[in-house]
Write a protein that holds these residues in place. Structure first.
Motif, PDB file in Angstrom:
ATOM      1  N   GLY A 160      49.769  53.459  24.788  1.00 53.78           N
ATOM      2  CA  GLY A 160      50.260  53.726  26.145  1.00 53.78           C
ATOM      3  C   GLY A 160      50.526  52.466  26.949  1.00 53.78           C
ATOM      4  O   GLY A 160      51.653  52.222  27.405  1.00 53.78           O
ATOM      5  N   PRO A 161      49.513  51.618  27.164  1.00 47.90           N
ATOM      6  CA  PRO A 161      49.747  50.414  27.977  1.00 47.90           C
ATOM      7  C   PRO A 161      50.680  49.404  27.311  1.00 47.90           C
ATOM      8  O   PRO A 161      51.263  48.551  27.991  1.00 47.90           O
ATOM      9  CB  PRO A 161      48.336  49.821  28.123  1.00 47.90           C
ATOM     10  N   THR A 162      50.840  49.491  25.984  1.00 43.66           N
ATOM     11  CA  THR A 162      51.707  48.542  25.270  1.00 43.66           C
ATOM     12  C   THR A 162      53.179  48.902  25.411  1.00 43.66           C
ATOM     13  O   THR A 162      54.027  48.025  25.614  1.00 43.66           O
ATOM     14  CB  THR A 162      51.328  48.496  23.776  1.00 43.66           C
ATOM     15  N   LEU A 163      53.482  50.190  25.322  1.00 44.50           N
ATOM     16  CA  LEU A 163      54.883  50.623  25.323  1.00 44.50           C
ATOM     17  C   LEU A 163      55.423  50.902  26.715  1.00 44.50           C
ATOM     18  O   LEU A 163      56.643  50.857  26.923  1.00 44.50           O
ATOM     19  CB  LEU A 163      55.030  51.892  24.470  1.00 44.50           C
ATOM     20  N   LEU A 164      54.549  51.201  27.660  1.00 41.69           N
ATOM     21  CA  LEU A 164      54.999  51.597  28.999  1.00 41.69           C
ATOM     22  C   LEU A 164      54.148  50.877  30.033  1.00 41.69           C
ATOM     23  O   LEU A 164      52.943  51.120  30.139  1.00 41.69           O
ATOM     24  CB  LEU A 164      54.866  53.116  29.149  1.00 41.69           C
ATOM     25  N   ARG A 165      54.760  49.962  30.786  1.00 40.57           N
ATOM     26  CA  ARG A 165      54.018  49.229  31.817  1.00 40.57           C
ATOM     27  C   ARG A 165      54.968  48.862  32.949  1.00 40.57           C
ATOM     28  O   ARG A 165      56.175  48.703  32.752  1.00 40.57           O
ATOM     29  CB  ARG A 165      53.373  47.965  31.231  1.00 40.57           C
ATOM     30  N   ASN A 221      49.364  56.805  29.284  1.00 45.36           N
ATOM     31  CA  ASN A 221      48.866  57.445  28.069  1.00 45.36           C
ATOM     32  C   ASN A 221      49.408  58.868  27.935  1.00 45.36           C
ATOM     33  O   ASN A 221      49.718  59.331  26.829  1.00 45.36           O
ATOM     34  CB  ASN A 221      47.344  57.469  28.067  1.00 45.36           C
ATOM     35  N   GLN A 222      49.549  59.569  29.059  1.00 48.00           N
ATOM     36  CA  GLN A 222      50.037  60.945  29.016  1.00 48.00           C
ATOM     37  C   GLN A 222      51.497  61.008  28.574  1.00 48.00           C
ATOM     38  O   GLN A 222      51.897  61.950  27.877  1.00 48.00           O
ATOM     39  CB  GLN A 222      49.860  61.602  30.385  1.00 48.00           C
ATOM     40  N   VAL A 223      52.292  60.015  28.965  1.00 45.30           N
ATOM     41  CA  VAL A 223      53.699  59.974  28.534  1.00 45.30           C
ATOM     42  C   VAL A 223      53.773  59.835  27.025  1.00 45.30           C
ATOM     43  O   VAL A 223      54.520  60.561  26.335  1.00 45.30           O
ATOM     44  CB  VAL A 223      54.447  58.823  29.237  1.00 45.30           C
ATOM     45  N   VAL A 224      52.998  58.893  26.466  1.00 47.29           N
ATOM     46  CA  VAL A 224      53.004  58.680  25.015  1.00 47.29           C
ATOM     47  C   VAL A 224      52.478  59.921  24.301  1.00 47.29           C
ATOM     48  O   VAL A 224      53.016  60.341  23.261  1.00 47.29           O
ATOM     49  CB  VAL A 224      52.164  57.429  24.664  1.00 47.29           C
ATOM     50  N   GLU A 225      51.439  60.554  24.869  1.00 47.84           N
ATOM     51  CA  GLU A 225      50.856  61.757  24.254  1.00 47.84           C
ATOM     52  C   GLU A 225      51.868  62.891  24.224  1.00 47.84           C
ATOM     53  O   GLU A 225      51.988  63.626  23.207  1.00 47.84           O
ATOM     54  CB  GLU A 225      49.604  62.163  25.033  1.00 47.84           C
ATOM     55  N   LEU A 226      52.626  63.048  25.302  1.00 43.77           N
ATOM     56  CA  LEU A 226      53.630  64.124  25.349  1.00 43.77           C
ATOM     57  C   LEU A 226      54.723  63.883  24.307  1.00 43.77           C
ATOM     58  O   LEU A 226      55.157  64.814  23.622  1.00 43.77           O
ATOM     59  CB  LEU A 226      54.228  64.203  26.753  1.00 43.77           C
ATOM     60  N   ILE A 227      55.182  62.639  24.171  1.00 39.05           N
ATOM     61  CA  ILE A 227      56.245  62.352  23.197  1.00 39.05           C
ATOM     62  C   ILE A 227      55.739  62.590  21.777  1.00 39.05           C
ATOM     63  O   ILE A 227      56.481  63.085  20.912  1.00 39.05           O
ATOM     64  CB  ILE A 227      56.756  60.908  23.378  1.00 39.05           C
TER      65      ILE A 227
END
Length: 522
Positions: A484-489, A505-511
């Motif tokens: 999460g923090p690596t791909l989206l910041r 983290n929720q964005v990555v989890e949803l994808i």
């Protein structure tokens, strides 16, 4: 003919005549004074019975005729070729000429002199310069390697009738035919193929990596062109080296130091050695002890400035392969464009290697590998195009997963671009689950091609990692926390970072959960 033999050797082993510097197709020798119209202001007499002004003649014990220069004390040996034609040989540099070098003769100070004055040699007055434009001519092998800064792919060596005249070096086409007819009828020479102005040019001996031939000179002009000049005879190429080098120094003497430094990229040793003694000669009254501390300091500054300005550009070092564009820290779009791929090659290699070694390894992407080994792998990726992840040094799969995470962390702009950050956070905050999923899907599909395709490959791989969760203990939530923090910041750090991290983290989890819908199979 054997160059470089002693002038005192027998007649059948005498040095080569000057005709070796002329085309072999000539059926007769050059005139006594090879001087096309306008080349010399007045002819010189070369009668074998007359001693030219400024020279003294004597016969050595073994019968050789020696001519000694009154001013420089250099000695030339008079020899004759097989046709009885006289020529002169300098044993110091193994050079040969049809005539002795011309010596300026000082004019007498007065017509009436006393007996005491007649025995005292008159002081030499500054000689009147003669208009001499033709310095040298002969057949050389030449090729052009750089055309105005653009390096040519192939070297095309060819023999060329070459003329050094008036500060310009000219290479003519059809060397032998042109030279044979042009020696006596200069205006009928063929069209020049290359013309090099010596003003601001530079000359050096070519290194071995430039040419495998021997006796090769490298000439660089002010417009950025480069030429290689070669002759099989070391003595002949040496005389060309001297003639061209002196022409460059004389013509470049009035150039401003900055302009000369920028235009010159010759071998530092040659140009500085040649320039130093010529500058000393040019200064009135210069002698062994005439240099001042100020002049020495100025010369040192000038040479240092010259050396610094000759440093190669970053682009030239990249073209020669000394500096390779980095992979880590490079913008994703630039890297993909350079590699002509929509997904970086290193990302593809890492994913293939991890899946080949097994997705059931415990703590995949959660456990950190050895940091020192990861940095060694990073250095290898940045400096060597032939990366082999099957090498024993990278046998720990956590080193490869750690390097992959480091690659994404060091992207100047994350895989989810800064311009889309707030839109993804706003989408994940939507209460309606269907609307939230649809909005995130549309945002992912609106990303630039390199970002979208790299995300597709990465998330499809992470989904396969999650499928082996019973063995590697990596759930959807675990993978989302890692990436999460690596791909989206955000572009700038916000005050509510803990809450922002939850949304990342929720964005990555949803994808990950909707991967097949967001990234449908091709």
């Amino acid at each position: 003919m054997q160059p470089g033999l002693s002038p005192l050797s027998p007649r059948d082993q005498r040095p080569p005549t000057p005709e070796t510097d002329y085309p072999e197709s000539l059926t007769s020798y050059p005139e006594e004074d090879y001087s096309p119209v306008g080349s010399f202001s007045e002819p010189r007499s070369t009668s074998p019975l007359a001693t030219p002004p400024g020279w003294s003649c004597q016969v050595s014990p073994d019968g050789q005729t020696l001519y000694t220069n009154h001013f420089t004390q250099e000695q030339w040996v008079r020899l004759e070729d097989q046709h009885g034609k006289p020529y002169f040989y300098n044993p110091d540099d193994a050079s040969v000429q049809w005539d002795l070098p011309q010596v300026p003769v000082p004019a007498p100070r007065s017509i009436h002199k006393s007996g005491q004055d007649s025995e005292t040699p008159a002081q030499a007055s500054p000689p009147e310069e003669k208009t001499k434009t033709l310095e040298k001519a002969g057949v050389l092998h030449r090729t052009k390697t750089v055309d105005k800064g653009r390096r040519l792919r192939k070297k095309h060596w060819s023999a060329s009738w070459t003329v050094l005249e008036g500060g310009v070096l000219t290479f003519f086409k059809d060397s032998k035919a042109s030279a044979a007819g042009g020696l006596r009828q200069p205006p009928k020479l063929s069209t020049p193929e290359y013309t090099v102005e010596l003003r601001g040019a530079s000359l050096s001996w070519a290194p071995k990596d430039k040419s495998s031939r021997k006796n090769v000179l490298e000439l660089r002009s002010r417009d950025g062109s480069e030429y290689l000049i070669q002759h099989d005879s070391e003595a002949i190429i040496g005389t060309w080296h001297k003639a061209i080098g002196e022409g460059i120094q004389e013509l470049s003497a009035d150039l401003p130091p900055e302009e000369e430094s920028e235009s010159s990229s010759a071998d530092f040793g040659f140009s500085e050695r040649l320039g130093s003694w010529r500058e000393d000669e040019a200064r009135p009254g210069a002698g062994p002890g005439a240099a001042t501390p100020e002049s020495d300091l100025s010369r040192v500054r000038h040479r240092l400035r010259k050396l610094l300005l000759k440093r190669p550009t970053l682009q030239s070092l990249r073209e020669k392969g000394y500096i390779k564009d980095q992979v880590f820290g490079c913008a994703l779009a630039a890297l993909c464009e350079r590699e002509r791929s929509s997904v970086p090659r290193f990302v593809q290699q890492c994913i293939r290697t991890v899946e080949a070694r097994g997705l059931d390894i415990d703590g995949l992407y959660r456990i950190s590998g050895n940091l020192a080994t990861i940095q060694k792998l990073r250095y290898k990726v940045d400096h060597d195009e032939r990366l082999d992840l099957d090498d024993g040094r990278w046998e720990d799969v956590h080193v490869i997963t750690g390097a992959l995470k480091l690659f994404f962390r060091e992207l100047p702009e994350p895989l989810f671009p800064f311009s889309h950050f707030r839109q993804f956070i706003a989408a994940i905050k939507l209460q309606d689950q269907a609307q939230r999923s649809r909005c995130v899907r549309d945002l992912v599909r609106s990303l630039p091609a390199p970002n979208h395709d790299t995300l597709r490959l990465l998330f499809q791989h992470l989904c396969r990692v999650i499928e082996h969760g019973d063995q590697n203990r990596m759930s959807v939530q675990s993978v989302a926390i890692v990436f999460g923090p690596t791909l989206l910041r955000p572009e700038t750090e916000e005050t509510s970072m803990p809450m922002t991290m939850v949304f990342q983290n929720q964005v990555v989890e949803l994808i990950l959960q909707r991967c097949s819908d967001i990234f449908p199979p091709h």
